[in-house]
Write a protein that holds these residues in place. Structure first.
Motif, PDB file in Angstrom:
ATOM      1  N   UNK A 464       3.378  -2.380  -3.733  1.00 56.04           N
ATOM      2  CA  UNK A 464       2.330  -2.221  -2.729  1.00 56.04           C
ATOM      3  C   UNK A 464       2.346  -3.496  -1.887  1.00 56.04           C
ATOM      4  N   UNK A 465       2.677  -3.330  -0.616  1.00 57.39           N
ATOM      5  CA  UNK A 465       2.893  -4.504   0.229  1.00 57.39           C
ATOM      6  C   UNK A 465       1.631  -4.956   0.919  1.00 57.39           C
ATOM      7  N   UNK A 466       1.404  -6.238   0.888  1.00 58.47           N
ATOM      8  CA  UNK A 466       0.256  -6.820   1.581  1.00 58.47           C
ATOM      9  C   UNK A 466       0.713  -7.992   2.431  1.00 58.47           C
ATOM     10  N   UNK A 467       2.011  -7.957   2.733  1.00 61.03           N
ATOM     11  CA  UNK A 467       2.548  -8.961   3.638  1.00 61.03           C
ATOM     12  C   UNK A 467       2.448 -10.369   3.081  1.00 61.03           C
ATOM     13  N   UNK A 490      -8.986  -9.369  -2.300  1.00 61.52           N
ATOM     14  CA  UNK A 490      -8.798  -9.170  -0.861  1.00 61.52           C
ATOM     15  C   UNK A 490      -7.356  -8.902  -0.482  1.00 61.52           C
ATOM     16  N   UNK A 491      -6.627  -8.273  -1.371  1.00 67.68           N
ATOM     17  CA  UNK A 491      -5.234  -7.886  -1.065  1.00 67.68           C
ATOM     18  C   UNK A 491      -4.397  -9.039  -0.541  1.00 67.68           C
ATOM     19  N   UNK A 492      -4.458 -10.114  -1.250  1.00 68.53           N
ATOM     20  CA  UNK A 492      -3.760 -11.308  -0.771  1.00 68.53           C
ATOM     21  C   UNK A 492      -2.293 -11.363  -1.144  1.00 68.53           C
ATOM     22  N   UNK A 493      -1.904 -10.620  -2.154  1.00 67.41           N
ATOM     23  CA  UNK A 493      -0.495 -10.689  -2.552  1.00 67.41           C
ATOM     24  C   UNK A 493       0.088  -9.279  -2.672  1.00 67.41           C
ATOM     25  N   UNK A 494       1.424  -9.214  -2.638  1.00 61.90           N
ATOM     26  CA  UNK A 494       2.091  -7.947  -2.905  1.00 61.90           C
ATOM     27  C   UNK A 494       2.108  -7.740  -4.420  1.00 61.90           C
ATOM     28  N   UNK A 495       2.111  -6.502  -4.829  1.00 63.80           N
ATOM     29  CA  UNK A 495       2.176  -6.272  -6.269  1.00 63.80           C
ATOM     30  C   UNK A 495       2.876  -4.959  -6.574  1.00 63.80           C
ATOM     31  N   UNK A 496       3.317  -4.851  -7.797  1.00 67.51           N
ATOM     32  CA  UNK A 496       4.042  -3.638  -8.123  1.00 67.51           C
ATOM     33  C   UNK A 496       4.330  -3.499  -9.592  1.00 67.51           C
ATOM     34  N   UNK A 497       5.112  -2.492  -9.868  1.00 66.88           N
ATOM     35  CA  UNK A 497       5.445  -2.190 -11.248  1.00 66.88           C
ATOM     36  C   UNK A 497       6.878  -1.660 -11.311  1.00 66.88           C
ATOM     37  N   UNK A 498       7.473  -1.773 -12.466  1.00 66.79           N
ATOM     38  CA  UNK A 498       8.809  -1.221 -12.671  1.00 66.79           C
ATOM     39  C   UNK A 498       8.657  -0.005 -13.571  1.00 66.79           C
ATOM     40  N   UNK A 499       9.159   1.116 -13.121  1.00 65.93           N
ATOM     41  CA  UNK A 499       8.879   2.326 -13.871  1.00 65.93           C
ATOM     42  C   UNK A 499      10.041   2.720 -14.787  1.00 65.93           C
ATOM     43  N   UNK A 500      11.209   2.173 -14.507  1.00 64.05           N
ATOM     44  CA  UNK A 500      12.326   2.382 -15.419  1.00 64.05           C
ATOM     45  C   UNK A 500      12.929   1.019 -15.713  1.00 64.05           C
TER      46      UNK A 500
END
Ligand code: TPP
Ligand code: TPP
Ligand code: SF4
Ligand code: SF4
Ligand code: MG
Ligand code: MG
Lengths: 569, 286, 286, 569
Positions: A464-467, A490-500
């Motif tokens: 999820x990109x937050x620039x 406040x959506x200050x950082x990008x975040x994510x997950x690895x699904x495989x």
């Protein structure tokens, strides 16, 4: 009017505390709210404090909030444990049989008293629910309907007693909710949504994916999967067996997989250690089988009822010798459902063990979800042959392990004419016969691993990109906490997950990681296991950094918010 | 066709010439033929050991697993597809050392499969180590002063575990063996056949000659009642496990774990669940 | 000192009030006292389960291991230091599901240790799953339609495995239990005591009341001969395992694995080997 | 006159081929030569070809050479397999009962014939030795003495028959050695040296290190360790038990370790997989125990009699949860001896499992070694308490897991007064009692891993510098091949080995690696396991490169020479 409220319900283990929390989430989910519950329990059956922290919100939530609006206490420990976390305007509702220091914000209520009078002491949780209902302004018919239903199958007496307790509690001191009401804003949509734990979503996913056999040995926090399938399988022509140990479980599941049934087992760390040899056999003999690992605190017996994500190393690297395996890492209840479906397809397509990894919080946290999508699971049996595909083959000449370009060899199963073959876990020829020829050995190793190359092209990272220059990554239940933390900050950082996790699409990840100054991996273990796997596979050691916690409790939203704050500096 | 040819994949076994295991391979092939089991309906699954190689010589579906775990695997096969004839095969080490737990639990689970132990009272494949079935004093590479512990008696153990078909046999007596294997396969439930099968290379004590002299044939006793558990147990205790023939059969016990499976095998079930059914299931979570 | 106090570390057990396991904890403490085993010479080792918590309440050396493996561990302790009194403790799942292999082999190995199974015929700690000792039809979370398979009978299995001391007891009968534990510890060899120990939370079938009504006391039979294996086996078959008392004892079997150990315990051996001896060993390689 | 000669002795499995090779090495070692034997055998008992390739040299050697001077064939396969490798001036000696194509360099000799005539056919290997003796100019008294001794304990008849066979073969065609002599240059020192396989060195090292208990389950290629200790223990007050499986083996070894005996087990891949849970328990309960893994080809049953180094991943990362363990990786027979000694000291000092890793070639290759050094093994029992150390402690107050600065908690053992304590594999307090306290959990995890920090300071890399930009690294038996290859290629690259894999002293390695353009890791497995571990721990992914082989055979000297050559280009 608040958008969310956090409630702790606590009492003595064995008195139905957790169910009360789940009931509360279910009731509010019927009204259109979202709920998320985080359990705290001990490795004992009766006695000792247990509690469940529940956040209710008008929007979809993926973790509990840290600060508490309401403590509902059926024992003293609950108050002691949580008083610190109570918000300034927070309130304590407690059973008036407890002797606690009286404070402004604490309200003594006759929970056990009413339960005793109208039914039996154990029904104090019903009284508790009634009081909570009043404070939260839940319509009493809703409460009534729910409980009526809930106790319906427990016999008439229990049902009617509970209803009497409910009524009595509801009429107790009419005005109480005026004084201490905690009102929630109206939900967005007034629709009723399901409440599930990850283990139920996994079991349901398996059923929908055509899994019809499970062999397992009970262990916390995985047992719900066998319990669910044990209950529903008979209806759908499936079979669940509790067997003598985890070694039997994996081997029996493999036998069924070899014979053509989609089959699985589920366990936690100690069971994974015992299954190590068996999982390797599935890799070597190219047997489709699904293994679920609901992680808990290790090493050894560790803390059986506490949360950790410390089996990644052994799942990724464990087992003697080299063999292919697939590891899926869902991070929400919905993904538990979908990825279990995917696991069975991958197992048959790639003819290898597929491990679905959960963790205690993901497996056991009850939460409101959006209805699961029937379309998400489509059964695809891969290169499983049909009897007619074999017609042209001379009996005895079928090559079970034929060396194909993709590494996948079309598979016959016992009962199929002209598909007869031998399988051995010794290195073998295309016909499946043992060999010690070094050239064939080499080809077979390469064939088995070639299968994985196909998979490496599949997308596995969700970002999820937050620039931002910083990418935060978490898998399993930690992702939910991370999501809440990023949004709250406040959506200050990008975040994510690895699904495989395996095979890890190193190229895709490398490309994505390129864009960031730092990748912060948030994980619940000591050895920075996920971080280490990423470093090994992707390089960029200096960019990838771990943020770990290994005390048996999940990250709180605040802890991650602080970490996010720290990055800015 | 020659029964042996019909069920043989024409690979020359790599056993030592004279090994007892040859006879058991042939016994299974002849039994399958006499029962007219279609090759593709037969699954022979084996553990690891010289014994474990047996499955690799069958013309049938056959599986060579890992050491000591062939019974769970074989039960999985049967549970998946109840129409298959499933024969599990293993050594004495495979079934009564590393695999003991599974052996006992398979017996109490009583699925309709046949388990044949190729019992040479020694570890052949590792080149001569003691087995839990080796006699006290048996000298091996790992027991230079002789085996120290009481040997397990497979017959006694299996009766204790509730087995519903128990036979013992001898590689040197093919006729009886074939008969016992056939009856075992026909038995509706778990059948266990403990075959004394001399290892001519590493067991110089329990030779063909020795078994001929020491095995008492139960079938000679006309009064023997194969349905009497107490008597079976007594006979085994009395002969110290050294008897052959059909020792015990109980045809009254159901195999309920298997009965959870409907008429159609799991492997043949419809896998797709209709959407209404799914929605019904989802309702339970509200 | 109060015997219970002497061997208690003053931690309040976390068992449910009324759990049968309390009685067994006390039984071990009283037996240790009556035998005057110095606290530091006693090792109580336990598996995982509600039962497994027992060792954590002893004032002695005590070890809480992993599920199903406490017997190999306890045997290692005894082999290392034969002067210790070693008591192994576990649940019915611990000893007869995941640990069955070790249970049988410990019995045939016959080391001088005592094994007490806290048998509630259910998995307590995992909150009510079936056990291999649960009766057919027993409804649990994992057997919603009732347990399907024949239960194992610990007494029968252990006689079959060659145990040299077998007793069964009941949490509701402390006096007999203490007596049987004492005799078990005194027995020179492996002693096994299967104690029926009601789980009041998850087993509503096999309650105190149920055991009182169903357990036959062997000691009431004056003609019973504890040294007669056949009779012991018959008694167990006849009562379907539901009897208590000293069922079998064999004082004539040696425990040779242990006898490989000289007068001095392994733990007390001189570890340094003189240089000449080393050179002598090296010579063998030329 | 050559400095080295390579001989292949081959025939039917079960006919004493390997012993004949070992005898040859032993005989020549008595004369002052060094020998190294590489076995090739199948997973079957009788029948099928087996052979041993032996290189004899005037200098210490660590691998067999590729090209062959003499083939001694007792079956046809041996010739077929090795003819290609025969040097131009190489010769074939074969049993004249074999019908092979006659060639210039092939000499038919009446091996079986003489054996039959003077004893029995099985004695053909004695005739073979006699013929080899003649070709190699071994004094006949030396041969006679050796064999006399060798057959001494097999009974008079066997002894005298063998001697008769020997004599008859020695007088057969007197002049034969004139025609086909293969003379070796004189050895440097005419002293008699021991011949050993790695497994014997490990067993001897254990005995010298004070190990007095072993529990094990037989498996190729580890069984020799239990066999050796089973034979010698009774004399030194020790005990070796073959137990029911590997799970029992590790747990029994831990029980003994807990009770104060230095104890061990040994196995290969499948056994390691089964021991996974147990090894984790040793980490959690802080029990000293030594586990030997003699690696063979995986995955699963794999190729049980072939060589591989593919258990590194599971040894390094296997087991659920995080726990400390030490992994030693000797690469010569001498190091097998010393490192086993060290393993027992480390196990007691750090109170954790210590894994000694070997591989099939290191474990089973017979070779001449320089006499082992008695002084290399000094028993140090670490922080094991004595009864008098405990005098001041109040009974029941001893803290088994006291939180010390170094992480090591002084240890009492059963029987010690005032040292009474509980041990649980559940997370525990300093007293060893179970706890679910998250603060204590954290401290205990950190304590257990703190122990390893001390070890990271120890030197583990051995590097032989040749002033190159390239560093070649190999562990286990591959190091021996690497050494020969580097020397044969004119010392063009630096090379070395890592003697302790875990904990990996990342700093020291990083520092060393800094100096090189490339680090080439030579290993026998598919997944580049050692390379991956180095990349994960050290970074520098671009510098570190793997050179692997996974066909079940060890590297040949030539293969590595070619790789070295390739680096230059
Ligand atoms: C987990 C594991 N442990 C050990 C081995 C080595 N091994 C192979 S066969 C065998 C025992 C063979 O004895 P048995 O089962 O009696 O069969 P037999 O060779 O005598 O027919 C052993 C210990 C293995 N393959 N796997
Ligand atoms: C390898 C492994 N598998 C499963 C578990 C989970 N587990 C803990 S205790 C237990 C069984 C408990 O039953 P029992 O041995 O009868 O003891 P009880 O609690 O009834 O006293 C199980 C399955 C575990 N700890 N380790
Ligand atoms: S070693 Fe023994 S069991 Fe194995 S093949 Fe030879 S004779 Fe048969
Ligand atoms: S659950 Fe059962 S076995 Fe466990 S403590 Fe409670 S009563 Fe005892
Ligand atoms: Mg055998
Ligand atoms: Mg129990």
């Amino acid at each position: 009017m608040k958008d969310s409220l956090t409630i702790v319900i606590g009492g003595i283990q064995g008195e139905g505390i957790v169910s009360t929390g789940v009931d509360l989430i279910k009731i509010l989910s019927r009204l259109g709210y979202y709920g998320f519950g985080s359990r705290r329990f001990s490795s004992r059956i009766k006695g000792g404090n247990t509690n469940i922290q529940v956040t209710i919100s008008t929007r979809k939530i993926t973790a509990v909030e840290d600060k508490i609006d309401i403590i509902l206490a059926l024992d003293k420990d609950t108050i002691a444990c949580y008083r610190e976390e109570l918000k300034e305007d927070g309130i304590i509702l407690y059973d008036n049989l407890l002797t606690i220091e009286e404070t402004e914000n604490a309200e003594a209520l006759p929970m056990t008293e009413i339960a005793k009078r109208k039914g039996s002491p154990i029904m104090k949780t019903t009284a508790a629910l009634a009081f909570l209902g009043k404070v939260l302004d839940i319509p009493s018919e809703i409460l009534g309907n729910f409980l009526d239903n809930r106790f319906g199958h427990k016999g008439e007496k229990i049902q009617s007693d509970n209803m009497a307790v409910l009524e009595e509690a509801l009429i107790y001191e009419e005005g109480i909710h005026e004084r201490i009401r905690k009102s929630l804003a109206s939900p967005m949509k007034k629709i009723s949504r399901p409440v599930m734990i990850g283990n139920e979503a996994i079991a349901l996913g398996a059923l929908m994916a055509g899994c019809r056999f499970m062999a397992a040995y009970p262990i916390t926090p995985a047992s719900e999967i066998m319990e669910f399938l044990g209950a529903v399988f008979p209806k759908y022509g499936g079979s669940m067996l509790q067997v003598e140990d985890e070694i039997a479980a994996i081997n029996m599941a493999m036998g069924a997989g070899y014979a053509g049934v989609r089959s699985m087992t589920a366990t936690s760390g100690p069971g994974i250690s015992l299954m190590t040899e068996g999982i390797g056999m599935a890799g070597m003999a190219e047997i489709p089988v699904v293994i679920v690992d609901c992680q808990r605190v290790g090493p050894s017996t560790g803390m059986p009822t506490k949360h950790e994500q410390s089996d990644l190393f052994t799942l990724y690297y464990g087992g003697h010798g080299d063999y292919p395996a697939i590891i899926l890492t869902p991070s929400t209840v919905e993904e538990c459902f979908e990825d279990t479906g995917r696991a069975f397809n991958l197992a048959e397509k790639y003819q290898c063990p597929v491990i679905l990894v959960s963790d205690l919080m993901l497996s056991l946290s009850p939460q409101t979800i959006d209805p699961l999508d029937y379309e998400k699971i489509k059964i695809d049996r891969g290169s499983l042959l049909k009897e007619k595909d074999l017609e042209s083959i001379v009996d005895g000449k079928y090559k079970r392990f034929t060396l194909t370009e993709e590494g996948i060899s079309p598979r016959s199963i016992p009962g199929m004419k002209n598909g007869i073959h031998h399988v051995t876990n010794v290195e073998h020829t295309e016909n499946g016969l043992p060999t010690e020829d070094s050239e064939i050995r080499k080809q077979m190793m390469e064939k088995r691993f070639r299968k994985m190359e196909l998979l490496k092209k599949e997308n596995t990272l969700k970002v999820i990109e937050n620039d931002s220059d910083f990418l935060f990554i978490a898998i399993g239940s930690t992702f939910g906490v991370l999501k809440e933390a990023v949004e709250a900050s406040g959506n200050k950082v990008d975040f994510g997950s690895i699904r495989m996790l395996k095979p890890l699409p190193a190229e895709e990840l490398s490309c994505t990681f390129e864009k960031y100054k730092k990748i912060i991996v948030i994980e619940n273990n000591f050895s920075q296991q996920l971080t280490a796997i990423l470093k090994e596979k992707i390089g960029k050691s200096d960019k990838i950094e771990a943020f770990t916690k290994y005390d048996g409790t999940p990250f709180t939203i605040t802890e991650i918010i602080e970490k996010i704050g720290g990055m800015e500096a | 066709m020659n029964p042996v040819k019909k069920y043989s994949n024409n690979i020359q076994p790599n056993w030592c010439p004279g090994c007892g295991h040859f006879s058991i391979l042939r016994g299974i092939q002849v039994a399958a033929d006499q029962l007219r089991i279609p090759n593709e309906q037969l699954v022979v699954a084996s553990g690891i050991g010289c014994s474990g190689r047996l499955s690799g010589y069958m013309h049938s579906y056959s599986f060579h697993g890992i050491h000591g775990r062939i019974l769970p695997f074989a039960q999985g096969v049967k549970l998946a597809n109840k129409d298959l004839a499933v024969i599990a095969v293993g050594g004495d080490g495979d079934g009564f050392a590393i695999g003991t737990n599974h052996t006992l639990h398979a017996m109490r689970r009583n699925l309709n499969i046949t388990y044949i132990v190729l019992n040479n009272q020694v570890y052949g494949l590792t080149k001569g180590h003691t087995s839990p079935l080796s006699e006290i004093g048996f000298v091996t590479k790992s027991t230079p002063a002789g085996a120290a512990d009481l040997p397990l008696k497979p017959g006694i153990i299996s009766l204790a575990a509730g087995v519903t078909y128990l036979a013992q046999s001898f590689s040197g007596d093919q006729d009886q063996m074939i008969d016992l294997i056939i009856k075992g396969i026909q038995h509706q439930g778990f059948s266990f056949i403990n075959v004394f099968s001399p290892c001519i290379t590493f067991n110089k004590t329990n030779t063909y000659q020795w078994y001929r002299e020491n095995l008492k044939d139960i079938e000679e006793d006309k009064d023997y009642d194969v349905n009497n558990l107490q008597q079976a147990m007594s006979k085994l205790i009395e002969t110290d496990g050294l008897c052959k023939g059909l020792i015990y059969q109980n045809t009254h016990v159901e195999n309920p774990s298997q009965h959870t499976i409907k008429e159609t095998s799991l492997a043949q079930q419809e896998l797709n669940i209709p959407e209404e059914e799914f929605q019904y299931l989802m309702k339970q979570f509200q």
